[in-house]
Design an enzyme around this catalytic site. Structure first.
Site, PDB file in Angstrom:
ATOM      1  N   GLU A 198     -30.392 -61.254 -17.639  1.00 14.04           N
ATOM      2  CA  GLU A 198     -30.236 -61.457 -19.080  1.00 14.04           C
ATOM      3  C   GLU A 198     -31.583 -61.704 -19.751  1.00 14.04           C
ATOM      4  O   GLU A 198     -31.853 -61.219 -20.851  1.00 14.04           O
ATOM      5  CB  GLU A 198     -29.296 -62.648 -19.340  1.00 14.04           C
ATOM      6  N   ASP A 245     -23.094 -69.699 -22.750  1.00 15.03           N
ATOM      7  CA  ASP A 245     -24.555 -69.727 -22.656  1.00 15.03           C
ATOM      8  C   ASP A 245     -25.093 -70.976 -23.349  1.00 15.03           C
ATOM      9  O   ASP A 245     -24.515 -71.460 -24.331  1.00 15.03           O
ATOM     10  CB  ASP A 245     -25.157 -68.466 -23.300  1.00 15.03           C
TER      11      ASP A 245
END
Length: 410
Positions: A198, A245
């Site tokens: 990511e 997240d």
């Protein structure tokens, strides 16, 4: 109204069922009881930052393609193989050059763990999809990434372990009663995705970021299920993509970014309130910040529909997947102070608020249990279980009536 994205060609009845699933998504399951919320298992020492079985092995530098990354991936695989053997594990691999790899291909490995009803063909199962990335930043050297996203990974591990036995009980009971094909809504599975790559290696761009999610979304969009499947591709079988997240700091601020999934956001907010009313949360709030979910009082038409924060959901959103982005980002102050160590506060285990981490794990567990309709199969008192069974049977009859009505109108 157009058919849901990616639904394959089937007879009229099956198409009606698939459409009805999405139309009723916001009301398709009941709340779990207070008794179930009170009885949910806690992670306890598993979240200890030094010795905890779930969290501590992730609190190491784990840049994609490094031994740290491989060790954490092995930790995930061992957890499912040893603790949750009924889950199916897959790895999706890709490679890419990066701005710092000097032309060398860097490997990226996504792990997907899933459970489906044992009688259902994979192409006929819609899946709640819970997601976090496990890689850490290339720079600064030694970056841990506790909120970003070691803690979210541990939360998902705890949540899946907490509902696993209930899934087995529910599906075994359905098979024993011959209810395996009684309603379209029972073809529900669940999957967890730990995404690699990511983080940007140098500076965030469309090519230097989201390496794993871009690869997986493309792969699943092109992988076709067998003919006559309810869902054409693995991508279209995602009922809801819930991305976690930057979670683990005290007093998180969670916004709602997409009007079409605001109903799911509000379910999370309602569960938070119920946990607090039951005195089951360890974290505290104050009058200026009474809830984690800043938009909980808004209606879906009040939500500004925009791409929001760039994150692993983007490659899936661009392909029509419904997204619930659960990220700590205050509209005024931005990300938590530890984000990327930019303010000199390291994002490590010592800077996690463990009460908040544990509460998040309980909230995700409750959300997943509710979605999978596990009331009566989770730990609770005998009377509560009996009441849940009565409620479930009553509701099942209503669903049959609604399905018959839809079929006749079709």
């Amino acid at each position: 109204m157009s058919p849901p994205n990616g639904v394959g060609f089937r007879p009229l009845l099956s198409i009606s069922i698939a459409i009805l699933y999405f139309l009723l998504a916001g009301q398709a399951y009941d709340e779990i009881s207070d008794g179930t919320l009170n009885a949910l298992p806690r992670p306890n020492n598993d979240f200890d930052i030094h010795h905890g079985a779930l969290l501590s092995p992730i609190l190491i530098p784990r840049v994609s393609g490094t031994p740290g990354s491989a060790a954490v991936l092995q930790h995930f695989a061992d957890f499912f193989r040893n603790s949750l053997p009924s889950w199916n594990i897959e790895f999706q691999n890709s490679t890419s050059t990066t701005p710092v790899s000097k032309g060398k291909e860097v490997p990226f490995v996504n792990l997907i763990a899933s459970r489906n009803p044992p009688w259902a063909a994979p192409g006929d199962v819609g899946r709640l999809t819970l997601v976090a990335h496990y890689d850490s930043k290339y720079s600064p050297e030694g970056f841990i990434g506790a909120i970003d996203s070691a803690a979210p990974c541990a939360m998902l591990m705890h949540a899946m372990r907490s509902i696993d036995a209930a899934l087995t009980k529910k599906w075994e009971k359905m098979q024993a009663k011959g209810d395996t094909d009684s309603s379209w809504e029972e073809q529900k599975g669940i999957q967890v995705i730990f995404l690699d790559g990511e983080e940007a290696f140098k500076a965030w761009t469309s090519t230097d970021s989201l390496y794993g999610s871009r690869s997986l979304a493309e792969h699943w969009d092109s992988q076709v299920n067998p003919a006559m499947s309810t869902y054409k591709t693995p991508l279209s079988s995602i009922s809801l993509f819930v991305l976690l997240d930057l979670l683990g700091s005290k007093d998180p601020s969670i916004q709602s970014y997409f009007s079409t999934t605001h109903w799911a956001y509000k379910k999370l907010a309602h569960l938070e309130k119920r946990f607090r009313d039951l005195k089951q949360f360890k974290s505290s709030t104050d009058s200026s910040h009474p809830t984690w979910f800043l938009d909980s009082s808004k209606m879906e038409h009040d939500i500004s529909t925009f791409l929001g924060i760039q994150d692993d959901h983007l490659p899936f959103l661009e392909r029509g997947v419904e997204i619930l982005h659960v990220i700590d980002a205050h509209p005024s102050t931005g990300f938590p102070v530890v984000w990327h160590d930019e303010k000199g506060v390291p994002d490590d285990g010592e800077h996690l608020d463990l009460a908040t981490v544990e509460d998040w794990s309980m909230l995700i567990t409750a959300f997943a249990a509710e979605w999978m309709e596990l009331e009566g199969f989770m730990p609770q008192s005998r009377r509560e279980a009996k009441d849940a069974e009565h409620k479930r049977e009553k509701r099942s009859g209503k669903n049959v009536d609604r399905l018959n009505m839809k079929t006749e109108l079709s």
